[in-house]
Design a protein around this motif. Structure first.
Motif, PDB file in Angstrom:
ATOM      1  N   VAL A   1       4.697  54.196  39.835  1.00 34.32           N
ATOM      2  CA  VAL A   1       4.357  55.483  39.234  1.00 34.32           C
ATOM      3  C   VAL A   1       2.932  55.416  38.697  1.00 34.32           C
ATOM      4  CG1 VAL A   1       4.991  57.197  37.475  1.00 34.32           C
ATOM      5  CG2 VAL A   1       6.790  55.835  38.609  1.00 34.32           C
ATOM      6  N   MET A   2       2.108  56.384  39.114  1.00 38.03           N
ATOM      7  CA  MET A   2       0.710  56.415  38.690  1.00 38.03           C
ATOM      8  C   MET A   2       0.398  57.748  38.042  1.00 38.03           C
ATOM      9  SD  MET A   2      -1.147  54.815  42.040  1.00 38.03           S
ATOM     10  CE  MET A   2       0.008  55.265  43.328  1.00 38.03           C
ATOM     11  N   GLN A   3      -0.206  57.676  36.873  1.00 37.44           N
ATOM     12  CA  GLN A   3      -0.762  58.861  36.211  1.00 37.44           C
ATOM     13  C   GLN A   3      -1.833  58.381  35.245  1.00 37.44           C
ATOM     14  OE1 GLN A   3       2.366  60.966  34.146  1.00 37.44           O
ATOM     15  NE2 GLN A   3       3.472  59.095  33.753  1.00 37.44           N
ATOM     16  N   GLY A   4      -2.715  59.274  34.844  1.00 35.97           N
ATOM     17  CA  GLY A   4      -3.784  58.886  33.931  1.00 35.97           C
ATOM     18  C   GLY A   4      -4.624  57.743  34.464  1.00 35.97           C
ATOM     19  N   GLU A   5      -4.639  56.629  33.723  1.00 36.67           N
ATOM     20  CA  GLU A   5      -5.421  55.458  34.143  1.00 36.67           C
ATOM     21  C   GLU A   5      -4.928  54.882  35.469  1.00 36.67           C
ATOM     22  OE1 GLU A   5      -5.846  52.418  31.170  1.00 36.67           O
ATOM     23  OE2 GLU A   5      -6.434  53.870  29.630  1.00 36.67           O
TER      24      GLU A   5
ATOM     25  N   SER B   1      -7.672  55.516  42.585  1.00 39.08           N
ATOM     26  CA  SER B   1      -8.906  56.088  43.116  1.00 39.08           C
ATOM     27  C   SER B   1      -9.902  54.978  43.450  1.00 39.08           C
ATOM     28  CB  SER B   1      -9.508  57.049  42.085  1.00 39.08           C
ATOM     29  OG  SER B   1     -10.820  57.404  42.429  1.00 39.08           O
ATOM     30  N   GLN B   2     -10.060  54.038  42.527  1.00 40.03           N
ATOM     31  CA  GLN B   2     -10.983  52.922  42.740  1.00 40.03           C
ATOM     32  C   GLN B   2     -10.529  52.050  43.916  1.00 40.03           C
ATOM     33  OE1 GLN B   2     -10.963  51.063  38.875  1.00 40.03           O
ATOM     34  NE2 GLN B   2     -11.909  52.837  37.901  1.00 40.03           N
TER      35      GLN B   2
ATOM     36  N   LYS C   1     -14.272  60.980  49.710  1.00 41.98           N
ATOM     37  CA  LYS C   1     -12.979  61.677  49.895  1.00 41.98           C
ATOM     38  C   LYS C   1     -11.834  60.800  49.394  1.00 41.98           C
ATOM     39  CE  LYS C   1     -10.206  64.101  53.314  1.00 41.98           C
ATOM     40  NZ  LYS C   1     -10.051  64.537  54.686  1.00 41.98           N
ATOM     41  N   ALA C   2     -11.875  59.519  49.714  1.00 43.44           N
ATOM     42  CA  ALA C   2     -10.847  58.577  49.265  1.00 43.44           C
ATOM     43  C   ALA C   2     -10.824  58.491  47.747  1.00 43.44           C
ATOM     44  CB  ALA C   2     -11.095  57.197  49.876  1.00 43.44           C
ATOM     45  N   LYS C   3     -12.000  58.444  47.147  1.00 49.37           N
ATOM     46  CA  LYS C   3     -12.117  58.362  45.691  1.00 49.37           C
ATOM     47  C   LYS C   3     -11.483  59.579  45.013  1.00 49.37           C
ATOM     48  CE  LYS C   3     -15.764  58.371  42.193  1.00 49.37           C
ATOM     49  NZ  LYS C   3     -17.226  58.387  42.009  1.00 49.37           N
ATOM     50  N   ASN C   4     -11.644  60.757  45.605  1.00 51.58           N
ATOM     51  CA  ASN C   4     -11.146  61.992  45.009  1.00 51.58           C
ATOM     52  C   ASN C   4      -9.693  62.301  45.337  1.00 51.58           C
ATOM     53  OD1 ASN C   4     -13.614  62.602  43.752  1.00 51.58           O
ATOM     54  ND2 ASN C   4     -14.415  63.479  45.642  1.00 51.58           N
ATOM     55  N   ALA C   5      -9.160  61.717  46.399  1.00 53.02           N
ATOM     56  CA  ALA C   5      -7.810  62.051  46.862  1.00 53.02           C
ATOM     57  C   ALA C   5      -6.720  61.928  45.793  1.00 53.02           C
ATOM     58  CB  ALA C   5      -7.456  61.205  48.091  1.00 53.02           C
ATOM     59  N   PRO C   6      -6.703  60.887  44.986  1.00 52.81           N
ATOM     60  CA  PRO C   6      -5.620  60.765  44.008  1.00 52.81           C
ATOM     61  C   PRO C   6      -5.601  61.848  42.934  1.00 52.81           C
ATOM     62  CG  PRO C   6      -6.623  58.634  44.405  1.00 52.81           C
ATOM     63  CD  PRO C   6      -7.504  59.666  45.041  1.00 52.81           C
ATOM     64  N   TYR C   7      -6.708  62.568  42.781  1.00 57.23           N
ATOM     65  CA  TYR C   7      -6.795  63.571  41.720  1.00 57.23           C
ATOM     66  C   TYR C   7      -6.237  64.931  42.153  1.00 57.23           C
ATOM     67  CZ  TYR C   7      -9.556  59.999  39.493  1.00 57.23           C
ATOM     68  OH  TYR C   7      -9.965  58.806  38.940  1.00 57.23           O
TER      69      TYR C   7
ATOM     70  N   ILE D   1      -6.221  46.247  51.654  1.00 57.78           N
ATOM     71  CA  ILE D   1      -6.709  46.319  50.275  1.00 57.78           C
ATOM     72  C   ILE D   1      -5.759  47.160  49.422  1.00 57.78           C
ATOM     73  CG2 ILE D   1      -8.582  47.216  48.818  1.00 57.78           C
ATOM     74  CD1 ILE D   1     -10.513  46.330  51.073  1.00 57.78           C
ATOM     75  N   VAL D   2      -5.321  48.272  49.953  1.00 53.13           N
ATOM     76  CA  VAL D   2      -4.385  49.140  49.227  1.00 53.13           C
ATOM     77  C   VAL D   2      -3.056  48.416  49.043  1.00 53.13           C
ATOM     78  CG1 VAL D   2      -3.090  51.325  49.315  1.00 53.13           C
ATOM     79  CG2 VAL D   2      -5.508  51.265  49.999  1.00 53.13           C
ATOM     80  N   ARG D   3      -2.564  47.798  50.106  1.00 51.02           N
ATOM     81  CA  ARG D   3      -1.293  47.074  50.027  1.00 51.02           C
ATOM     82  C   ARG D   3      -1.365  45.978  48.974  1.00 51.02           C
ATOM     83  NH1 ARG D   3       2.523  46.628  53.444  1.00 51.02           N
ATOM     84  NH2 ARG D   3       2.366  44.376  53.614  1.00 51.02           N
TER      85      ARG D   3
END
Length: 183
Positions: A49-53, A59-60, A78-84, A141-143
């Motif tokens: 679960v991801m929210q806030g930080e 994003s990073q 685009k990748a940096k902004n996607a989670p928002y 990297i994501v994994r």
């Protein structure tokens, strides 16, 4: 809305704002995921679960992957902004294990069923969501950043929040003729 109406009118909502599910609402969503069909009672999933930080860190992570993958500055941005795009993201990871009666594909499908159950639980409580996937699900990297082990499969990122548009557009009912046969 009863359960049948909920299922027959299921749709994804991509424009999500605060508030995100919290407290009992979030617990109901996670509990619904735990009730997904599960041959062998393996519970072959893990929810991040991801929210806030947590969204900032995600994003990073996506930006780092795009940069290290030499995907170009446009993709990195685009990748940096996607989670928002939503105030909460739940990543669902299939925790695939060797099992004599439950093949890997079935464990991945069970984790996929968990995503569907969580999205429906969110909608039943007045929230909206969209199940996203794409190349990030296989990205090393994501994994690694999400704690995946070698046999794990990211089945998706469930973006959750409050629908920005209060009256969602209707989805047409598909003609079942081309999708159903009887034996």
């Amino acid at each position: 809305m009863n359960a049948l109406e909920l299922l027959l009118n299921r749709r994804s909502v991509s424009r999500l704002v605060t508030p995100a599910p919290a407290g009992n609402e979030l617990q109901h969503i996670l509990a619904a995921g735990m009730r997904a069909p599960d041959h062998g009672a393996l519970r072959p999933w893990h929810f991040v679960v991801m929210q806030g930080e947590g969204i900032d860190k995600f994003s990073q992570l996506l930006e780092k992957s795009a940069i290290e993958g030499n995907l170009g500055s446009e993709v990195a941005e685009k990748a940096k902004n996607a989670p928002y795009r939503a105030p909460m993201i739940i990543t669902v990871i299939a925790k695939v294990v060797e099992h004599p009666k439950v093949p890997a594909w079935e464990q991945v499908v069970a984790a996929g069923c968990a995503v569907q159950a969580m999205q429906m639980a969110a909608v039943a409580q007045g929230f909206g969501g969209i199940w996203r996937s794409g190349s990030w699900t296989d990205d090393p990297i994501v994994r690694s950043g999400l704690g995946c082990e070698e046999n794990d499969k990211i089945v998706g990122f469930l973006y959750l929040g409050t629908p920005e548009l209060k009256a969602p557009t209707k989805v047409s009912t598909p003609d079942l003729t081309n999708f159903v046969s009887y034996f």
